[in-house]
Design a protein around this motif. Structure first.
Motif, PDB file in Angstrom:
ATOM      1  N   ARG A  84      43.226 -95.250  11.661  1.00  0.00           N
ATOM      2  CA  ARG A  84      42.531 -95.004  10.398  1.00  0.00           C
ATOM      3  C   ARG A  84      43.430 -94.360   9.349  1.00  0.00           C
ATOM      4  NH1 ARG A  84      38.177 -93.474  13.975  1.00  0.00           N
ATOM      5  NH2 ARG A  84      38.813 -91.302  13.806  1.00  0.00           N
ATOM      6  N   LYS A  85      44.668 -94.059   9.700  1.00  0.00           N
ATOM      7  CA  LYS A  85      45.588 -93.447   8.740  1.00  0.00           C
ATOM      8  C   LYS A  85      46.660 -94.445   8.340  1.00  0.00           C
ATOM      9  CE  LYS A  85      45.141 -88.515   9.764  1.00  0.00           C
ATOM     10  NZ  LYS A  85      45.867 -87.282  10.137  1.00  0.00           N
ATOM     11  N   THR A  86      47.012 -94.410   7.079  1.00  0.00           N
ATOM     12  CA  THR A  86      48.066 -95.278   6.582  1.00  0.00           C
ATOM     13  C   THR A  86      48.804 -94.571   5.459  1.00  0.00           C
ATOM     14  OG1 THR A  86      48.540 -97.502   5.728  1.00  0.00           O
ATOM     15  CG2 THR A  86      46.601 -96.399   4.859  1.00  0.00           C
ATOM     16  N   THR A  87      50.046 -94.918   5.267  1.00  0.00           N
ATOM     17  CA  THR A  87      50.885 -94.349   4.213  1.00  0.00           C
ATOM     18  C   THR A  87      51.210 -95.438   3.203  1.00  0.00           C
ATOM     19  OG1 THR A  87      51.858 -92.762   5.762  1.00  0.00           O
ATOM     20  CG2 THR A  87      53.034 -93.145   3.698  1.00  0.00           C
ATOM     21  N   LEU A  88      50.948 -95.160   1.950  1.00  0.00           N
ATOM     22  CA  LEU A  88      51.197 -96.152   0.899  1.00  0.00           C
ATOM     23  C   LEU A  88      52.693 -96.388   0.745  1.00  0.00           C
ATOM     24  CD1 LEU A  88      48.618 -95.067  -1.843  1.00  0.00           C
ATOM     25  CD2 LEU A  88      48.385 -96.876  -0.127  1.00  0.00           C
ATOM     26  N   ALA A  89      53.092 -97.642   0.809  1.00  0.00           N
ATOM     27  CA  ALA A  89      54.505 -97.991   0.635  1.00  0.00           C
ATOM     28  C   ALA A  89      54.884 -98.056  -0.838  1.00  0.00           C
ATOM     29  CB  ALA A  89      54.805 -99.327   1.311  1.00  0.00           C
ATOM     30  N   HIS A  90      53.891 -98.242  -1.698  1.00  0.00           N
ATOM     31  CA  HIS A  90      54.154 -98.293  -3.135  1.00  0.00           C
ATOM     32  C   HIS A  90      52.938 -97.744  -3.865  1.00  0.00           C
ATOM     33  CE1 HIS A  90      51.524-101.843  -3.160  1.00  0.00           C
ATOM     34  NE2 HIS A  90      52.233-102.268  -2.116  1.00  0.00           N
ATOM     35  N   GLY A 111      42.449-100.495   7.971  1.00  0.00           N
ATOM     36  CA  GLY A 111      43.023-101.600   7.217  1.00  0.00           C
ATOM     37  C   GLY A 111      42.486-101.772   5.822  1.00  0.00           C
ATOM     38  N   GLU A 112      41.405-101.090   5.460  1.00  0.00           N
ATOM     39  CA  GLU A 112      40.805-101.244   4.130  1.00  0.00           C
ATOM     40  C   GLU A 112      41.105 -99.990   3.302  1.00  0.00           C
ATOM     41  OE1 GLU A 112      36.719-102.419   4.147  1.00  0.00           O
ATOM     42  OE2 GLU A 112      36.950-103.663   5.941  1.00  0.00           O
TER      43      GLU A 112
END
Length: 346
Positions: A84-90, A111-112
């Motif tokens: 549930r965690k993600t890091t923005l690449a841009h 993923g959303e």
């Protein structure tokens, strides 16, 4: 304070007994492996030894099983959190906020990105939210009673629509048309109203009808609700007041207010004790003029009147700003609730 649910006392007793049985079993096995006499004794008492070993193994297995269950649950939760965690690449715009690369998002649906409920921005690059630099952002879904909201944490006191908001509290934004609109904050040291200091920690709220609109210099409709708490008095109409609720227009002009006298106050022929409720008189009140005040002594106290009878609790005094007493009427007739004041904390 966060409530924590603790296991019952029997749980700790069971864990202690299990650990003791496990230690006893392991010690017994070590003795059997190293001592011939212990093996001979076990050979002569096979039935008794087997029963004892089985009992120790059964009870002793509870402790490692519990620890394994906790470890497995922690691993499962960690994997779920990682999904549930993600890091923005841009840089990405979400919920009306331009989020920089490196922002860590917590998602409610893996993923959303649009499902995020928390955003942590890089220390060197806070995200701008309606003019303030936010370090953390929390998102709350809409309910039947309130719209979707964003709650921002800031690292220092920052100005917003002319007010200085404190960094020790979150700034609230309400979503309107896909854009965050300033909703409320707690004020820092340095705010003034009519050249009088506003006590730090006062709660400021934008009237729902005025959210997202420009400050109107000519308008006289309510824009701000300002509420003070604590023991520091605020001066209004030359009276020191505690626990003040006031409504202001876009230019911070006072529309109406209500509060409690911080100390004994004299106005004209009336002397009011501390704790007396003071509010701007309702224009529809019979005999009321613009700017008039309504004083209601608190329970168990009375207001003194030079040359007249005291005004006891349960009655209210309608008085002009110059001290002229227009009338004395019951709280019911004055529209004042004769009950203890109750508030929802901001």
């Amino acid at each position: 304070m966060i409530p924590v649910s603790l296991p019952g006392g029997n749980f700790y007793v069971l864990m202690a007994a299990s650990l003791a049985c496990l230690a006893t079993l392991l010690t017994w096995l070590a003795v059997l492996a190293t001592t011939r006499s212990a093996r001979l004794w076990l050979g002569d008492h096979r039935r008794t030894g087997t029963v004892l070993m089985a009992f120790l193994a059964l009870v002793g297995a509870i402790f490692p099983y519990q620890q394994f269950s906790l470890w497995f649950s922690a691993q499962r939760d960690a994997q779920a959190d990682a999904g549930r965690k993600t890091t923005l690449a841009h840089a990405t715009r979400l919920a009306g906020v331009d989020m920089p690369a490196g922002t860590v998002l917590s998602l409610t649906r893996p993923g959303e990105l649009d499902s995020f409920d928390r955003a942590v921005f890089p220390e060197s690059q806070p995200a701008p939210v309606q003019g303030v630099a936010a370090t953390h952002l929390f998102r709350y879904a809409a309910t039947p009673k309130q719209p979707e909201t964003l709650s921002a944490e800031i690292a220092r006191d920052q100005a917003l629509e002319g007010w200085l908001c404190a960094h020790g509290h979150r700034i609230e934004f309400a979503m309107q048309g896909g854009q965050p609109r300033f909703a409320s904050c707690h004020l820092a040291i340095g705010n003034t109203l009519d050249h009088q200091p506003v006590p730090p920690g006062a709660w400021l709220k934008v009237d729902e009808a005025a959210r997202g609109t420009a400050l109107d210099a000519a308008g006289s409709t309510a824009r701000w609700l300002l509420r003070t708490e604590g023991s520091e008095a605020m001066t209004l109409r030359q009276m020191p007041l505690l626990k003040v609720d006031m409504r202001l227009d876009g230019q911070r002009r006072l529309l109406d207010f209500e509060g409690l006298l911080a100390r004994e106050t004299v106005l004209g022929a009336m002397t009011y004790p501390p704790g007396t409720r003071v509010l701007a008189a309702n224009p529809r009140l019979p005999g009321a003029q613009p700017g008039d005040l309504l004083f209601s002594p608190s329970r168990g106290r009375s207001a003194r009147r030079n040359g007249g009878e005291d005004v006891a609790a349960g009655q209210s005094v309608l008085q002009a700003p110059d001290g002229t007493v227009r009338s004395v009427l019951s709280n019911r007739d004055a529209g004042v609730l004769d009950v203890a004041a109750m508030r929802m904390a901001p």
